[in-house]
Design an enzyme around this catalytic site. Structure first.
Site, mmCIF file in Angstrom:
data_model
loop_
_atom_site.group_PDB
_atom_site.id
_atom_site.type_symbol
_atom_site.label_atom_id
_atom_site.label_comp_id
_atom_site.label_asym_id
_atom_site.label_seq_id
_atom_site.Cartn_x
_atom_site.Cartn_y
_atom_site.Cartn_z
ATOM 1 N N SER A 1 0.828 -1.195 -0.028
ATOM 2 C CA SER A 1 -0.052 -0.240 0.107
ATOM 3 C C SER A 1 0.931 1.405 -0.101
ATOM 4 C CB SER A 1 -0.883 0.016 1.032
ATOM 5 O OG SER A 1 -0.162 0.156 2.394
ATOM 6 N N LYS B 1 0.076 4.951 6.796
ATOM 7 C CA LYS B 1 -0.279 5.796 5.665
ATOM 8 C C LYS B 1 0.078 7.014 5.594
ATOM 9 C CE LYS B 1 -3.157 2.501 4.924
ATOM 10 N NZ LYS B 1 -2.706 1.460 3.716
#
Length: 175
Positions: free
Chosen positions: A43, A91
């Site tokens: 990711s 993230k």
């Protein structure tokens, strides 16, 4: 014989004193100041794990920086997953409270980030479970700020706080 038992007893006593001081200090440091973590998955590619499943970056997580929820757009942060509280995810912060962000696959095309929340996304769009899936994230879920890549040695570097050019805001709260 008695002399050797005295030495063992003194050694054991010194060990216990050191142990009962060192363990709480180490636990406090790892919980409040900094720790290391292995990053898994795709990711955050290409920023983290550019080699795919063959490699996992190990990053330094700074707990101290997020203690007052002081994050900036572009920071890479570790946070508790809003969908699975037993999992931590990593993230990039795309928007702060009050910002209006153009989403990528969220149910609403534009989202105004509410007070006390941030918008986070993985760098590898389409391979990331992020705010486009679960919406704005409460600042209370912040765990740490990723500051450096520590492993593998050929990737040692400071992680820069930059927004990807395609993720510029529609409107900043500062405007």
């Amino acid at each position: 014989m008695a002399q050797s038992q005295g030495w063992v007893r003194r050694y054991f006593k010194a060990f216990c004193k050191g142990f009962f001081v060192a363990v709480p200090v180490a636990v406090t440091f790892l919980d409040r100041v900094a720790c290391v973590a292995r990053v898994e998955g795709a990711s955050m590619q290409p920023s983290l794990n550019p080699g795919g499943s063959q490699s996992s970056d190990v990053v330094l997580l700074n707990h101290w920086k997020v203690r007052n929820f002081e994050v900036q757009r572009g920071d890479i942060v570790s946070l508790v997953s809003p969908k699975n509280p037993e999992q931590k995810i990593i993230k990039r912060v795309i928007a702060l409270e009050g910002d209006i962000v153009k989403t990528m696959g969220h149910k609403n095309r534009y989202v105004k980030v509410p007070r006390g929340h941030i918008w986070v996304e993985g760098d590898h769009h389409g391979h990331s479970f992020d705010s486009n899936s679960f919406g704005p994230v409460s600042l209370g879920l912040l765990h740490a700020h990723a500051t450096h890549i520590l492993w593998p040695p050929e990737r040692w570097q400071k992680l820069e706080s930059v927004l990807p050019p395609e993720r510029l805001l529609v409107q900043s709260a500062a405007e």
